[in-house]
Write a protein that holds these residues in place. Sequence first.
Motif, PDB file in Angstrom:
ATOM      1  N   ASP B   3     -28.869  45.109 -44.167  1.00  0.00           N
ATOM      2  CA  ASP B   3     -28.438  43.942 -43.275  1.00  0.00           C
ATOM      3  C   ASP B   3     -27.726  42.763 -43.939  1.00  0.00           C
ATOM      4  O   ASP B   3     -27.134  42.021 -43.402  1.00  0.00           O
ATOM      5  N   GLU B   4     -27.814  42.737 -45.349  1.00  0.00           N
ATOM      6  CA  GLU B   4     -27.042  41.776 -46.028  1.00  0.00           C
ATOM      7  C   GLU B   4     -25.483  41.882 -45.717  1.00  0.00           C
ATOM      8  O   GLU B   4     -24.910  40.672 -45.945  1.00  0.00           O
ATOM      9  N   LEU B   5     -25.008  43.077 -45.337  1.00  0.00           N
ATOM     10  CA  LEU B   5     -23.754  43.117 -45.174  1.00  0.00           C
ATOM     11  C   LEU B   5     -23.369  42.431 -44.146  1.00  0.00           C
ATOM     12  O   LEU B   5     -22.055  41.849 -43.718  1.00  0.00           O
ATOM     13  N   ARG B  11     -27.142  31.855 -42.490  1.00  0.00           N
ATOM     14  CA  ARG B  11     -26.088  31.709 -43.646  1.00  0.00           C
ATOM     15  C   ARG B  11     -24.974  30.659 -43.152  1.00  0.00           C
ATOM     16  O   ARG B  11     -24.586  29.747 -43.923  1.00  0.00           O
ATOM     17  N   ARG B  12     -24.973  30.604 -41.716  1.00  0.00           N
ATOM     18  CA  ARG B  12     -23.709  29.717 -41.328  1.00  0.00           C
ATOM     19  C   ARG B  12     -24.080  28.391 -41.394  1.00  0.00           C
ATOM     20  O   ARG B  12     -22.941  27.567 -41.734  1.00  0.00           O
ATOM     21  N   SER B  13     -25.071  28.012 -41.478  1.00  0.00           N
ATOM     22  CA  SER B  13     -25.517  26.569 -41.590  1.00  0.00           C
ATOM     23  C   SER B  13     -24.931  26.050 -43.049  1.00  0.00           C
ATOM     24  O   SER B  13     -24.628  24.676 -43.009  1.00  0.00           O
ATOM     25  N   MET B 100     -11.078  30.944 -58.163  1.00  0.00           N
ATOM     26  CA  MET B 100     -11.913  32.201 -57.315  1.00  0.00           C
ATOM     27  C   MET B 100     -13.180  32.084 -57.536  1.00  0.00           C
ATOM     28  O   MET B 100     -13.750  31.970 -58.916  1.00  0.00           O
ATOM     29  N   PRO B 101     -14.146  31.822 -56.601  1.00  0.00           N
ATOM     30  CA  PRO B 101     -15.637  31.939 -56.834  1.00  0.00           C
ATOM     31  C   PRO B 101     -16.268  32.967 -57.482  1.00  0.00           C
ATOM     32  O   PRO B 101     -15.988  34.098 -56.882  1.00  0.00           O
ATOM     33  N   LEU B 102     -17.233  32.655 -58.250  1.00  0.00           N
ATOM     34  CA  LEU B 102     -18.125  33.716 -58.546  1.00  0.00           C
ATOM     35  C   LEU B 102     -18.958  34.373 -57.496  1.00  0.00           C
ATOM     36  O   LEU B 102     -19.367  33.729 -56.579  1.00  0.00           O
ATOM     37  N   PHE B 108     -22.876  34.227 -52.102  1.00  0.00           N
ATOM     38  CA  PHE B 108     -22.614  35.203 -51.082  1.00  0.00           C
ATOM     39  C   PHE B 108     -23.163  34.288 -49.870  1.00  0.00           C
ATOM     40  O   PHE B 108     -22.536  34.473 -48.596  1.00  0.00           O
ATOM     41  N   GLY B 109     -24.194  33.770 -50.083  1.00  0.00           N
ATOM     42  CA  GLY B 109     -24.780  32.945 -48.820  1.00  0.00           C
ATOM     43  C   GLY B 109     -23.910  31.757 -48.501  1.00  0.00           C
ATOM     44  O   GLY B 109     -23.962  31.227 -47.461  1.00  0.00           O
TER      45      GLY B 109
END
Lengths: 156, 820
Positions: B3-5, B11-13, B100-102, B108-109
Amino acid sequence: MTNLTINGRSLASDSPPDTPLLWVLREELRLTGTRFGCGLGVCGACTVHIDGQAVRSCQVKVGQVGAGAITTIEGLHPSNAHPVQQAWIEIQVPQCGYCQSGQIMQAAALLAHNPSPSTTEIQDAMNGNLCRCATYPRIAGAVKRAAQMMKEKKHV
Amino acid sequence: MSDELLPNAGRRSFLVRSTTLAGAGFLSIALPPALGIGDAQAAMAATPAYTPSIWFTITPDGVTTMHIVKAEMGQHIGTAFAQIIAEELEVPWDKVRLDMPLESAANFGIYGLAYTVNSGSVTTEFDRLSRAGALGRMALVEAGAKLLGAKLDKCYASAGRVIDRASKRSIGYGEILQKVKLEKSFAYPADFRSVKLKDRKDYKVIGKSVPALDIPAKTNGSAKYAMDVFLPNMAYGALAIPRTRHASKVLSVDDSAAKGIPGYLKSVVIPDHMNKCMGWVVALAETYPAALAASKALKIETDAGPYGSLSLDDIKADFVALMNKPEEGANWVLEGDVEKSMSGADKTLAVEYSSDMICHAFMEPINCTVMQAADGSWHVHVGTQSTSFARMTLTAYLSMVLGKKQEELSVFVHQYLVGGGFGGKQDYDDVLAAAYCAHVLGRPVKFIQSRESQFAVSHPRTPTLHRLKAGIKDGKLAAMSHDMVSGWMGPRFAVGKKFNNGTDWLQLDSWDDKKQDIDQWSVGGSDHWYHVPNHRVRAWNSDRTTWAIQASALRTVSNSYNMFVVESFMDEAAHAAGRDPLEFRLSMLNGKGGNRGIPNTGHPPGTKSDYYLDQIWISLPWPTDKSWPEYESGTVGGALRLANCLRVAARKSGWGSKKLPKNTGMGLAVSSAEERQSPTWVAGVAEVTVDTTTGAYKINKLTIAMDMGIAINPDNVKAQIMGSALWGAGQVLSERLDFENGLLKQSNFHEYKPVRQVDVPEFDIELIESGRHPMGVGEPASTIVAPAVANAIFAATGARVRHLPITPAAVLEALKALKA
């Protein structure tokens, strides 16, 4: 130990003499602007100059270079402003960019020997350099532009 | 996959900044030296920077650093994104930088799924980048007005300054940040939705051909690809070419010969927990030449596995057998009654098409460097289309290899410039192999595919077989059926079809009641925009092919063969109907029914479901998140925009009027790649001369017209069109892969032949800047060249070749068939 002249500097390599010059440049001396593409001399990504001639560094053993003066993309111009480099930026040639060091070195060698190449001569000289993004039309255009710049400025 | 995908509300917040978020994000941001024109990290540490959303940071020196999560692989995406943000943010272009972010679990969050695919970056990000820029500008104007002692409604921003209309005084963004610490935050998504965007006629940076920010470093050797990574004490790894492309098994490794190579360390059999590195043995050494030599000196005993004697002919036989079972085909398109219409037709035309395998053959072979840090965390240095999937895949793999829970593992992925992707840098077998070697050796490992091993374990485009039938009634295409069989790549990517919340990923249900699975990425393009009242596309999956060759996505994915098939076939149908191919096409590109394009809400009349809207975007969060402000669909205008492109290209090429020499002809094609719901409208005309004695042919000229909506950077759009069109030229001229006894046969560029400088035709490119939502430009033009060339060969000689690539031998054969 092999002594090499690279971009006007004397550098020593500890690699066995049968090591391809490419890997000495890239991994030992960390001049990473010269790219690995095929290892077979069929893509041109690893093109450098030895005594002004464009060569595929993956096909040259480090022990064969001798007193030859090696020029890599890093040493093409002291401030990266060789007409070919300037033209490459002006025409916005690179996409992914990986093959472009080789393209630029090939083009610079062409123009050093033939300051006014025809379209066919450009095609012939550049045909050994693959570009998978197929920036070829702009490469050809930039070679012509660089030739023009060299004529105008009468330098390099 | 887990589900992480998927996007999740939690996460949106995080999407909108807070001071703490900015700090956390930035401490770990990787500054790729090639892009990091300024040292934003150092600037950040010293000064109160402002990060009003995840996409950019303004520092008190007045510099704006855009954080680019998409892979920089030749499309100059960083420059495009920066233009979009800079437009609304009102920052001067010379103060724009990129980084470019790591990739990490934490980032990811924050940043979401880092995945560059489907020509979708500009399409999916344009709207929210614009809104993010506008919100940032509003906060700065507010702060600037306060500092100027001016009324807010009298202030506006321009070129990085807040200007008071009344007093004519102004203050720079940098000065504002030097004087006050900005804390303004925005409610998500409400503020994003309500923010007023610029009128498009007022654009100053969007639509301007600013030089790409990544180009200078690519002219002087300083551009950094993963290949250029050096870590202390690292060893090198080289892959011994496996016995088969997939599913061979290593029984024993004899490295006695390798031991004589100075610098050789050991050889490692890679555990194949994820069926990605089956049969892989990596030789490790102190230098790459030593590792490569050792990889060739290993004597490896293998069980060749289920595909050990499988060859292309067997795959072709599979295809025919599958197609002979119509009941097992799944319907991708089903409109009207094809059978009935065919039986009532004046004339029918039945033909068979096919295409060979090709592969990405990017100039930078796949490579990565992996180390385990002293704190136990894993660091991957790689140039990939998805740092997120690289991290997730490696985390899953390491958990199996090390017997740990995934939560116990900390994996970071450092992104670099990508030396060509084309859909081929989204498998992570190299990352797994390098990580395992680093684990075994206890040292960082730099793993480099030689060109030969790169070809051997490439991820080709599937071979395909198509049967098409046209029913002509009263000179019109009344019915069209298209049966196709190929290896479907979707099942290989999505392990397990459904996510826990029940949504599909890549695989869709068929249009009829059978609800069979369909892999969108294997059939897309066949759902063309011509109005054909009775239309059926039926597809079969050759699962054995998928796995044996490890089929994958290749630039425009299935469009790259389906447009060849559909557009060649349309020409054949036009001739069968006795009509001009241009007029015939235009008559069907009428924007009727489902081909009229969709408004933002609802679905096209005449369609059964909201299928178009429900296809899942690869980028987050639209459209699954209904709270997101919906942006204009790229389909607006529908087939009429495609017809417009075709008219423009045809007129510019001199279609129907230009006098052509003997054995020279013109061919047309249109395309709407990449997906049905994300079309970039493009049409092209190829002018081709055929040598009828040898069958060899030359593409003299390509005339291309593209409606991509807004061209963010017109000069780059032209570059992308030329490059992708030449990619398409390679597919028709010379590229093909063989498969024999489980192995991909071509080993290097002397056998696998992309186009070169001498193959370049004359170009005439027209951008139709319709002002609609901007669509992707890095791929679509590649789809029109093969069919346009095939149609031109027909126009020149009467020879019809129905197989990709079109070899001189095939042209000769078709010419002979004409005479017979």
